[in-house]
Every structure is written in C-alpha cells, then in structure tokens.
Design an enzyme around this catalytic site. Structure first.
Site, PDB file in Angstrom:
ATOM      1  N   GLU A   1     -11.961  11.139  -4.006  1.00 61.63           N
ATOM      2  CA  GLU A   1     -11.777  11.087  -2.552  1.00 61.63           C
ATOM      3  C   GLU A   1     -10.940  12.269  -2.062  1.00 61.63           C
ATOM      4  O   GLU A   1     -11.239  12.862  -1.019  1.00 61.63           O
ATOM      5  CB  GLU A   1     -11.104   9.774  -2.148  1.00 61.63           C
TER       6      GLU A   1
ATOM      7  N   LYS B   1       0.849  -1.186   0.000  1.00 57.28           N
ATOM      8  CA  LYS B   1       0.000   0.000   0.000  1.00 57.28           C
ATOM      9  C   LYS B   1       0.886   1.237   0.000  1.00 57.28           C
ATOM     10  O   LYS B   1       1.955   1.232   0.619  1.00 57.28           O
ATOM     11  CB  LYS B   1      -0.907   0.029   1.235  1.00 57.28           C
TER      12      LYS B   1
ATOM     13  N   GLU C   1      -7.197  13.234  13.030  1.00 58.91           N
ATOM     14  CA  GLU C   1      -6.365  12.065  13.343  1.00 58.91           C
ATOM     15  C   GLU C   1      -5.319  12.327  14.422  1.00 58.91           C
ATOM     16  O   GLU C   1      -4.415  13.149  14.242  1.00 58.91           O
ATOM     17  CB  GLU C   1      -5.666  11.562  12.074  1.00 58.91           C
TER      18      GLU C   1
ATOM     19  N   GLU D   1      -7.251  -1.710   3.919  1.00 61.18           N
ATOM     20  CA  GLU D   1      -6.449  -0.511   4.147  1.00 61.18           C
ATOM     21  C   GLU D   1      -6.410  -0.176   5.635  1.00 61.18           C
ATOM     22  O   GLU D   1      -5.359   0.187   6.185  1.00 61.18           O
ATOM     23  CB  GLU D   1      -7.055   0.657   3.351  1.00 61.18           C
TER      24      GLU D   1
END
Length: 451
Positions: free
Chosen positions: A434, A206, A255, A299
């Site tokens: 996105e 990824k 986050e 993910e």
C-alpha cells in the site's frame, strides 16, 4: 503593461508609507498570468523564499515570493498553534492594509517531540511567512499584493520588473535518478508486526506508520517542473511547495484538514484505500471491494468518529453523511466522507487545526497513545510530512491540507514519505505494498518518463 502595474503599486506604496505602520500592503488587479511561471520567475531573486499553493478544485492559487515577515515557533507543545496565532494577530494589527490584505502561508511539524533528522533542520515546529510578493489567482481573476516592511521603492521597482519578464519558452531541465534506497525497510516491517501486537493486546486501537524512500538525482531537481507535473498528474489534489533554506517541501495531497470561511467550516475524512484498476470493470470491482472491506471500513470509522466529536465541541451544528463514498485519484482510491459545520463565536482556524491534528487517518486512535507509539517505533522523522500545511488571511479565514503524498527536496536529493493505517489483523506485506502505491504520485512527478 509591466510599467503600468509597477507604477500603480509604487504610487500606492508611497501613500501607504505615510501611515507609519510596521508593515504596509497594497493590492492591484492584473491580467492573467500563469502562477507556475510566476513561481519559476522568482527563482533567481527569491530561491529559498518561495511558496506555492493550489486548492483541490484549482479555483484558488497562491504564489509567494520573498519574506516580508516570518513567524516561527520552536515550542514543542500545542502552544505552538496559539503562539503563531497570537503573532499573526499582532502583525495584522500593526499593518496598513489596502485591498485584499496580507496572507501568510506555512505549516507545522507532525510531532515536534520526535528527534529531528538533519534534513528537516530548516523546518521548525511551526513556520509561516508573509511574502513580499503574493500572486493570487481565483477563477479568472488575478491580483498582485506587495507587502513591505523595510524595502526601498527603488529595489521594489527593479524586483517587479524582473519578476514580470517571464518567458513562455522556459527550458525544463530533467534530472535522472542515480540512486534509490528504501530507508530502514526491515525496521518498518518489524514496526508493523510490533504495532499489531500492541493492538491485539488492547493497548491501542489503530496506529499509522510511515516509511521513507530516498532518491539521488544526476543534477539539481527543478522544483517548478515538479509542480507542473503534479498539476498535470494529480488534478484533484492540493498542490503545495514551501521553501526554507536550501530545502523545499512539496506535494500533492488529496486530503483536506480544515477550511474556514466566516462561520462555515469544512473538513474531510479520508481513510481506507485500494489501488485503481487497469480497466473500468476492474476499477469498479476494486472500489466495491473497498466499500465492503471490514478492515478499511473500521479504519475509516475511527476517523469519522474522531472528527465528528472534535467538530461538535466547537460547532453549533455538524453535518456528517451516514456512508462514505469513493474518492478516486490517479493511482489509488479512498473511502471519503465530507464533514461541514458552523463554528461557535471565537473559534479560529488555528483552534480547529490544533483540535483536528493529527486525525486517526495520519496518527491513529486514541490520539495521544497513537502519537506516542509512532514516536517510539516508527523508523523515521516525519518532519512536516502528514502535518498541517496551508494559509490564513487577515480576517481569520483560511485552509489547511494534510501534507501527504509529499517529498522533501534539497538540491539533487529527495526524501519521499508514505504511510498506512495499522489495525489488529494488518499484514506487513500488504501494508508495504500500500505504501508503494502511495509513493507513486511523487515518484512519477520526479522521475517523469523513466516510469
């Protein structure tokens, strides 16, 4: 009332100066004051030397004005974390602390080995500041800390008087967008294609790729107004701003990277996202689709596995929920898993930051290969975007967020950044859409009623 605080601070500083320390810091408790108004009041005396931080619960807010002490590192390896920590420990040892003591705020570059773009010139691989004036608001209590190295008392009296001449009827100046550019859009789409080829060939699992949006405004961007807008529009985010030179790095990040309070530390896994619905029913359906989506769950699992492994190396116990939940923001919802641990003896918050950055949610997996891939194919310099930003106190407690949903402001220009995780079957067009959703937080704060 200002005179009362002023006299109390000056009296305590006079006493502190007799200790013959490199830095002295005193703290007085105050009546309630709006942190955003305090930030705005510091513009005349301290423009270019201000910071703002409010945690995601908005129970704790810091506003720093002026630079009593600056710690920088030009080190382009992991040594930058240790260099900052060592300098901070030395500074605390050489200070006389009365009350809450000094706190420093700052951040790190995402990848100091990436060739730096000119607009990031004032943001080195690591930079932290101890403010001359620190306003701390925790729930319903407010304190003012004054840290001094070589300031005269006469200058401080004038500064305090100026700072607390705060007017509630501040006139906000709205700047209007005159130019908008999607920077290197085609190169970014090509990079997504290239990344999926690398993943399908087994070279990496990824990688997160970010892109840039450039805005030019009719006049200087009012940073205080942007902060106020972010507070109103992003209530479950870390709200931050850090000025360096003429530039200001600002954002509203959902986050958390890590928080340390004594032996207890916490972090969060945030990866996998989908837009919000226009109705309650549509929103719930989109959330359930995200929870069931194989690409997003994989993910998210990358992030959970990496963070759990990193925490197990430095903690005596780690608690990780078995399933993610949904974290809903204004324009977007994410898969979310909180992680808590009890740190081993001798583990500092800088050790935790070094170990966790970058998580697979911002870099990819495996970590080193992902960062190298970003360095080679991503068509921008992230600077401090997606990197750790936060604070640490004299006792080694502190909190860092991941600096996403952010922008770099300079006079009448803004560079906005947004990224997404690329896996084997990622579709470049879907990933592009996105990033558009992730741009919305900063666009709305900057463009206001135009949107």
């Amino acid at each position: 009332m200002v005179t009362l605080y002023q006299n109390k601070v000056i009296d305590q500083l006079r006493n502190a100066f007799t200790k013959k320390k490199h830095m002295v810091g005193v703290t007085v408790k105050m009546e309630q004051i709006d942190p955003l108004a305090f930030f705005a009041a510091g513009e005349t005396l301290f423009c270019g030397q201000r910071f703002y931080w409010s945690d995601y619960s908005h129970e704790r807010t810091f506003v720093g004005l002026g630079h009593a002490h600056v710690i920088k590192s030009e080190e382009k390896t992991k040594e930058r974390f240790r260099e900052v920590e060592s300098a901070w420990r030395q500074m605390v040892e050489d200070a006389f602390i009365e009350g809450k003591g000094p706190l420093m705020f700052g951040g790190f570059a995402f990848d100091p080995l990436k060739r730096s773009a000119e607009h990031w010139n004032d943001f080195p691989p690591a930079q932290f500041v101890v403010p001359t004036f620190l306003l701390t608001k925790q729930r319903d209590e407010t304190w003012l800390t004054v840290n001094v190295v070589h300031e005269s008392l006469d200058q401080l009296e004038e500064m305090i008087d100026s700072l607390f001449t705060i007017h509630d009827d501040i006139e906000w100046h709205r700047a209007y967008v005159v130019e908008k550019e999607e920077v290197a859009r085609d190169r970014w789409m090509h990079a997504v294609h290239h990344a999926t080829d690398l993943i399908q060939s087994g070279m990496i699992e990824k990688v997160v790729l970010a892109r840039e949006l450039f805005l030019s405004f009719s006049e200087r961007i009012d940073r205080s107004h942007v902060l106020r807008s972010l507070h109103e529009q992003q209530p479950r985010s870390y709200i931050f701003a850090f000025e360096s030179g003429s530039a200001c790095f600002i954002g509203a990040s959902p986050e958390q990277l890590v928080k340390k309070d004594g032996k207890i530390c916490e972090t969060a896994c945030l990866a996998g996202s989908i837009r919000r619905g226009h109705t309650i029913k549509e929103d719930e359906e989109l959330g359930q689709r995200l929870l069931a989506d194989d690409k997003n769950r994989r993910e998210h699992a990358f992030v959970v596995d990496m963070i759990e492994q990193a925490m197990n190396e430095v903690c005596t116990e780690v608690v990780v929920p078995s399933e993610p939940t949904l974290l809903k923001m204004r324009h977007i919802q994410h898969l979310y898993t909180p992680v808590h641990g009890r740190v081993k003896e001798g583990i500092s918050i800088f050790s935790l930051v070094e170990r966790l950055h970058p998580t697979p949610a911002l870099g990819g997996f495996p970590k080193e290969k992902a960062v190298q891939t970003i360095r080679e194919i991503e068509p921008l310099d992230r600077g401090w975007y997606a990197a750790p930003i936060g604070w640490v106190d004299a006792d080694g407690n502190g909190e860092f967020a991941v600096a996403i949903r952010s922008a770099l402001l300079d006079t009448n220009e803004a560079h906005l950044f947004a990224g997404c995780g690329i896996v084997a079957h990622s579709d470049p067009r879907s990933e592009y859409e996105e990033t558009n959703v992730k741009f919305k937080a900063m666009l709305l704060a900057l463009e206001g009623e135009q949107r």
